[in-house]
Design a protein around this motif. Structure first.
Motif, PDB file in Angstrom:
ATOM      1  N   PHE A  77      -2.262   2.597   9.236  1.00  0.00           N
ATOM      2  CA  PHE A  77      -0.977   2.121   8.710  1.00  0.00           C
ATOM      3  C   PHE A  77      -1.182   1.041   7.654  1.00  0.00           C
ATOM      4  O   PHE A  77      -0.572   1.068   6.592  1.00  0.00           O
ATOM      5  CB  PHE A  77      -0.104   1.586   9.840  1.00  0.00           C
ATOM      6  N   SER A  78      -2.048   0.070   7.945  1.00  0.00           N
ATOM      7  CA  SER A  78      -2.267  -1.009   6.983  1.00  0.00           C
ATOM      8  C   SER A  78      -2.867  -0.485   5.687  1.00  0.00           C
ATOM      9  O   SER A  78      -2.528  -0.949   4.604  1.00  0.00           O
ATOM     10  CB  SER A  78      -3.167  -2.091   7.593  1.00  0.00           C
ATOM     11  N   ALA A  80      -2.431   2.533   4.461  1.00  0.00           N
ATOM     12  CA  ALA A  80      -1.451   3.383   3.778  1.00  0.00           C
ATOM     13  C   ALA A  80      -0.297   2.584   3.191  1.00  0.00           C
ATOM     14  O   ALA A  80       0.531   3.143   2.464  1.00  0.00           O
ATOM     15  CB  ALA A  80      -0.915   4.433   4.743  1.00  0.00           C
ATOM     16  N   ASN A  81      -0.219   1.298   3.506  1.00  0.00           N
ATOM     17  CA  ASN A  81       0.868   0.461   3.012  1.00  0.00           C
ATOM     18  C   ASN A  81       0.303  -0.786   2.327  1.00  0.00           C
ATOM     19  O   ASN A  81       0.411  -1.898   2.846  1.00  0.00           O
ATOM     20  CB  ASN A  81       1.797   0.067   4.158  1.00  0.00           C
ATOM     21  N   PRO A  82      -0.319  -0.596   1.164  1.00  0.00           N
ATOM     22  CA  PRO A  82      -0.969  -1.739   0.495  1.00  0.00           C
ATOM     23  C   PRO A  82       0.005  -2.812   0.041  1.00  0.00           C
ATOM     24  O   PRO A  82      -0.402  -3.952  -0.209  1.00  0.00           O
ATOM     25  CB  PRO A  82      -1.674  -1.085  -0.699  1.00  0.00           C
ATOM     26  N   GLU A  83       1.302  -2.458  -0.046  1.00  0.00           N
ATOM     27  CA  GLU A  83       2.269  -3.458  -0.488  1.00  0.00           C
ATOM     28  C   GLU A  83       2.747  -4.352   0.642  1.00  0.00           C
ATOM     29  O   GLU A  83       3.391  -5.385   0.416  1.00  0.00           O
ATOM     30  CB  GLU A  83       3.486  -2.759  -1.123  1.00  0.00           C
ATOM     31  N   SER A  84       2.436  -4.002   1.875  1.00  0.00           N
ATOM     32  CA  SER A  84       2.895  -4.775   3.028  1.00  0.00           C
ATOM     33  C   SER A  84       2.122  -6.085   3.151  1.00  0.00           C
ATOM     34  O   SER A  84       0.956  -6.177   2.756  1.00  0.00           O
ATOM     35  CB  SER A  84       2.732  -3.957   4.312  1.00  0.00           C
ATOM     36  N   ASP A  85       2.779  -7.072   3.733  1.00  0.00           N
ATOM     37  CA  ASP A  85       2.164  -8.385   3.949  1.00  0.00           C
ATOM     38  C   ASP A  85       1.157  -8.292   5.083  1.00  0.00           C
ATOM     39  O   ASP A  85       1.502  -7.918   6.213  1.00  0.00           O
ATOM     40  CB  ASP A  85       3.248  -9.404   4.288  1.00  0.00           C
ATOM     41  N   LEU A  86      -0.092  -8.626   4.796  1.00  0.00           N
ATOM     42  CA  LEU A  86      -1.139  -8.517   5.813  1.00  0.00           C
ATOM     43  C   LEU A  86      -0.872  -9.428   7.004  1.00  0.00           C
ATOM     44  O   LEU A  86      -1.194  -9.072   8.145  1.00  0.00           O
ATOM     45  CB  LEU A  86      -2.508  -8.833   5.207  1.00  0.00           C
ATOM     46  N   LYS A  87      -0.287 -10.593   6.769  1.00  0.00           N
ATOM     47  CA  LYS A  87      -0.001 -11.496   7.882  1.00  0.00           C
ATOM     48  C   LYS A  87       1.038 -10.904   8.814  1.00  0.00           C
ATOM     49  O   LYS A  87       0.920 -10.991  10.038  1.00  0.00           O
ATOM     50  CB  LYS A  87       0.455 -12.856   7.348  1.00  0.00           C
ATOM     51  N   GLU A  88       2.068 -10.278   8.244  1.00  0.00           N
ATOM     52  CA  GLU A  88       3.089  -9.646   9.074  1.00  0.00           C
ATOM     53  C   GLU A  88       2.502  -8.463   9.842  1.00  0.00           C
ATOM     54  O   GLU A  88       2.818  -8.246  11.015  1.00  0.00           O
ATOM     55  CB  GLU A  88       4.257  -9.175   8.203  1.00  0.00           C
ATOM     56  N   ILE A  89       1.638  -7.705   9.179  1.00  0.00           N
ATOM     57  CA  ILE A  89       0.991  -6.578   9.857  1.00  0.00           C
ATOM     58  C   ILE A  89       0.135  -7.077  11.007  1.00  0.00           C
ATOM     59  O   ILE A  89       0.139  -6.513  12.107  1.00  0.00           O
ATOM     60  CB  ILE A  89       0.147  -5.770   8.848  1.00  0.00           C
ATOM     61  N   SER A  90      -0.607  -8.152  10.776  1.00  0.00           N
ATOM     62  CA  SER A  90      -1.463  -8.708  11.825  1.00  0.00           C
ATOM     63  C   SER A  90      -0.634  -9.172  13.018  1.00  0.00           C
ATOM     64  O   SER A  90      -1.008  -8.935  14.174  1.00  0.00           O
ATOM     65  CB  SER A  90      -2.286  -9.866  11.267  1.00  0.00           C
ATOM     66  N   ALA A 332      -9.364  -0.289   8.099  1.00  0.00           N
ATOM     67  CA  ALA A 332      -8.386  -1.379   8.043  1.00  0.00           C
ATOM     68  C   ALA A 332      -8.418  -2.051   6.671  1.00  0.00           C
ATOM     69  O   ALA A 332      -9.470  -2.161   6.037  1.00  0.00           O
ATOM     70  CB  ALA A 332      -8.670  -2.398   9.140  1.00  0.00           C
ATOM     71  N   ARG A 333      -7.253  -2.503   6.250  1.00  0.00           N
ATOM     72  CA  ARG A 333      -7.184  -3.291   5.016  1.00  0.00           C
ATOM     73  C   ARG A 333      -7.845  -4.636   5.219  1.00  0.00           C
ATOM     74  O   ARG A 333      -7.798  -5.210   6.313  1.00  0.00           O
ATOM     75  CB  ARG A 333      -5.726  -3.514   4.617  1.00  0.00           C
ATOM     76  N   VAL A 334      -8.450  -5.147   4.169  1.00  0.00           N
ATOM     77  CA  VAL A 334      -9.076  -6.462   4.229  1.00  0.00           C
ATOM     78  C   VAL A 334      -8.347  -7.387   3.267  1.00  0.00           C
ATOM     79  O   VAL A 334      -7.670  -6.946   2.331  1.00  0.00           O
ATOM     80  CB  VAL A 334     -10.577  -6.388   3.882  1.00  0.00           C
ATOM     81  N   THR A 335      -8.464  -8.666   3.523  1.00  0.00           N
ATOM     82  CA  THR A 335      -7.821  -9.640   2.659  1.00  0.00           C
ATOM     83  C   THR A 335      -8.458  -9.617   1.274  1.00  0.00           C
ATOM     84  O   THR A 335      -9.653  -9.305   1.136  1.00  0.00           O
ATOM     85  CB  THR A 335      -7.948 -11.056   3.254  1.00  0.00           C
ATOM     86  N   PRO A 336      -7.685  -9.911   0.231  1.00  0.00           N
ATOM     87  CA  PRO A 336      -8.244  -9.907  -1.137  1.00  0.00           C
ATOM     88  C   PRO A 336      -9.456 -10.830  -1.236  1.00  0.00           C
ATOM     89  O   PRO A 336      -9.461 -11.929  -0.700  1.00  0.00           O
ATOM     90  CB  PRO A 336      -7.076 -10.426  -1.982  1.00  0.00           C
ATOM     91  N   GLY A 337     -10.469 -10.340  -1.912  1.00  0.00           N
ATOM     92  CA  GLY A 337     -11.690 -11.108  -2.062  1.00  0.00           C
ATOM     93  C   GLY A 337     -12.715 -10.866  -0.976  1.00  0.00           C
ATOM     94  O   GLY A 337     -13.835 -11.363  -1.057  1.00  0.00           O
ATOM     95  N   THR A 338     -12.335 -10.104   0.056  1.00  0.00           N
ATOM     96  CA  THR A 338     -13.256  -9.782   1.147  1.00  0.00           C
ATOM     97  C   THR A 338     -13.797  -8.376   0.949  1.00  0.00           C
ATOM     98  O   THR A 338     -13.034  -7.444   0.666  1.00  0.00           O
ATOM     99  CB  THR A 338     -12.546  -9.873   2.509  1.00  0.00           C
ATOM    100  N   ALA A 339     -15.089  -8.210   1.117  1.00  0.00           N
ATOM    101  CA  ALA A 339     -15.704  -6.898   0.934  1.00  0.00           C
ATOM    102  C   ALA A 339     -15.293  -5.959   2.059  1.00  0.00           C
ATOM    103  O   ALA A 339     -15.247  -6.369   3.220  1.00  0.00           O
ATOM    104  CB  ALA A 339     -17.230  -7.035   0.885  1.00  0.00           C
ATOM    105  N   PRO A 340     -14.966  -4.706   1.759  1.00  0.00           N
ATOM    106  CA  PRO A 340     -14.636  -3.751   2.820  1.00  0.00           C
ATOM    107  C   PRO A 340     -15.834  -3.462   3.702  1.00  0.00           C
ATOM    108  O   PRO A 340     -16.983  -3.672   3.309  1.00  0.00           O
ATOM    109  CB  PRO A 340     -14.198  -2.500   2.041  1.00  0.00           C
TER     110      PRO A 340
END
Length: 458
Positions: A77-78, A80-90, A332-340
């Motif tokens: 889900f995270s 597939a939804n790159p526009e979503s807020d990662l904090k809210e998803i977490s 899982a999506r990672v925070t910007p600046g973090t390597a996948p």
């Protein structure tokens, strides 16, 4: 035999012909129903846990399986939804995991179905709530004597405040149980005093092991010292450990500083009781990482099993659980600046052992897919200067060659024989990645306790 020709049936067919419940049949059912390698099957739904009735605390393994299913769905889900807020998803992920834990808890008010998807990142809480008995919360059945004592306490606090003795008034409110005034007064007397009153309120108003007691102690910053978590040394199990699902659920739904420390402590206490799957679920809730086989401080190496179980450390179930965790981490999506995360490097040798098992059973197509996936992961990590041991890469090359031989379903078990699995497992110390020692340290605090050396099925 057909004339002079000898026909060797694959082990998988021989085991499938055995009666239900036999070890061979259970082994085949366990590996054939798992649609691995999961890194190349993003949309596969892992809905069915293998048979775990023969294991100690099978309900813990079923819950760990369900939690990993949920983690994978959340990862998809995270991503597939790159526009979503990662904090809210977490936050929503924590709440869904809390709901799953409560649904499995015998102390929850009602049975709640485990989450089946991850449809939205809405912060609204839709999970179950804990039912509080009269020992947890005040009830309407307060006697006249109690009312009189409270009123007298309030008057005593008032007199001290008229005299300008704010601190004495606060202590009087604590001693007489006038908690609303004690908390209000202490909130204007400095953070340390306020947190101390919260800790006293939690200890005096909620029984040991109550989730609200744990949460309020976390608010006070004194949870690690005051919870006195232990796993049964001397025959006593901490109430917080006995109600571990409720307490971890409460912490996930209400994140606080240092809550992961308490989750790790609960996991360590469960490990002392030899509840490995439950301990590992606590470690995952605390976002703890997998460690190395030869690192004595590692809390997890393979999910659902411990290195102390040398004879049956690498089991099909443990490999499948860990592969599901790897799948969740990779997608899982990672925070910007973090390597996948391309893969879990420490898991690749165990995945090769699992591929050998598939090949030995005659499931050559699936074994070949695993070999390709492992090779791709190893090559990707080499590009980031993360090297594997020579023995592991040679074993992988040999296995790749073995799986490419046509008609290998009958001859593969004679190539290298059963000694291949023994060699791979016996040299696990040399299969971990060649990283600097500082990078191989496992975070999370002190060395975890060792569980008993009984087998995974014990």
């Amino acid at each position: 035999a057909r004339g002079s020709e000898v026909v060797v049936e694959p082990l998988v067919d021989l085991f499938r012909a055995q009666p239900l419940g036999s070890p061979g049949r259970e082994l085949v059912d366990t590996v054939s129903r798992f649609p691995g390698p999961v890194l190349t099957a993003k949309d596969v739904a892992f809905s069915e846990c293998p048979a775990v009735e023969g294991l100690r605390h099978p309900e813990d393994y079923q819950l760990l399986w369900q939690a990993l299913v949920l983690m994978q769905r959340q990862a998809y889900f995270s991503a597939a939804n790159p526009e979503s807020d990662l904090k809210e998803i977490s936050r929503e992920q924590d709440r869904q995991m809390a709901s799953l834990l409560l649904s499995a808890s015998s102390s929850s008010s009602s049975a709640v179905a485990a989450p089946t998807g991850f449809a939205s990142a809405s912060p609204s809480w839709s999970g179950p709530t804990l039912s509080m008995s009269s020992s947890f919360m005040p009830t309407s059945g307060v006697s006249d004597a109690d009312v009189g004592a409270r009123l007298e306490g309030e008057r005593a606090v008032e007199r001290l405040l008229f005299e300008g003795q704010r601190e004495a008034a606060m202590r009087c409110a604590v001693e007489r149980g006038v908690w609303h005034q004690a908390l209000l007064l202490s909130s204007h007397m400095g953070a340390d005093i306020y947190r101390g009153v919260i800790a006293e309120y939690a200890c005096k108003n909620f029984p040991d092991g109550a989730p609200l007691r744990t949460l309020f102690l976390l608010f006070s910053g004194k949870a690690a010292e005051l919870l006195q978590i232990s796993g049964g040394g001397g025959g006593t199990v901490s109430p917080a450990v006995a109600r571990w699902r409720d307490n971890v659920a409460m912490m996930l739904a209400n994140r606080t500083p240092n809550d992961t420390v308490v989750m790790l402590q609960i996991g360590d206490a469960l490990l002392v009781q030899d509840r490995v799957a439950a301990a590992h679920l606590c470690y995952l809730a605390a976002a703890h990482s997998l460690g190395y086989f030869d690192d004595s401080s590692a809390r997890m190496v393979l999910l659902g099993t411990q290195p102390s179980r040398r004879r049956c450390f690498v089991s099909p179930l443990a490999c499948q659980l860990t592969e599901m965790f790897e799948n969740a981490r990779v997608h899982a999506r990672v925070t910007p600046g973090t390597a996948p995360v391309p893969c879990l490097a420490t898991f690749q040798p165990y995945k090769l052992v699992y591929a050998h098992l598939l090949a030995d059973l005659g499931l050559m197509t699936q074994a070949r897919r695993y070999a390709e996936t492992i090779t791709q992961a190893v090559n990707g990590l080499r590009s980031t200067k993360q090297l594997f041991s020579r023995f592991f890469t040679e074993a992988l090359d040999s296995f790749n060659a073995r799986t490419q031989i046509r008609g290998a379903s009958s001859s593969s078990s004679s190539q290298g024989g059963g000694g291949v699995l023994t060699k791979v497992f016996s040299l696990f110390r040399s299969t971990s990645t060649a990283e600097p020692p500082a990078e191989r340290k496992v975070s999370g605090g002190s060395k975890p306790p060792s569980s008993s050396s009984s087998s995974i099925g014990g």
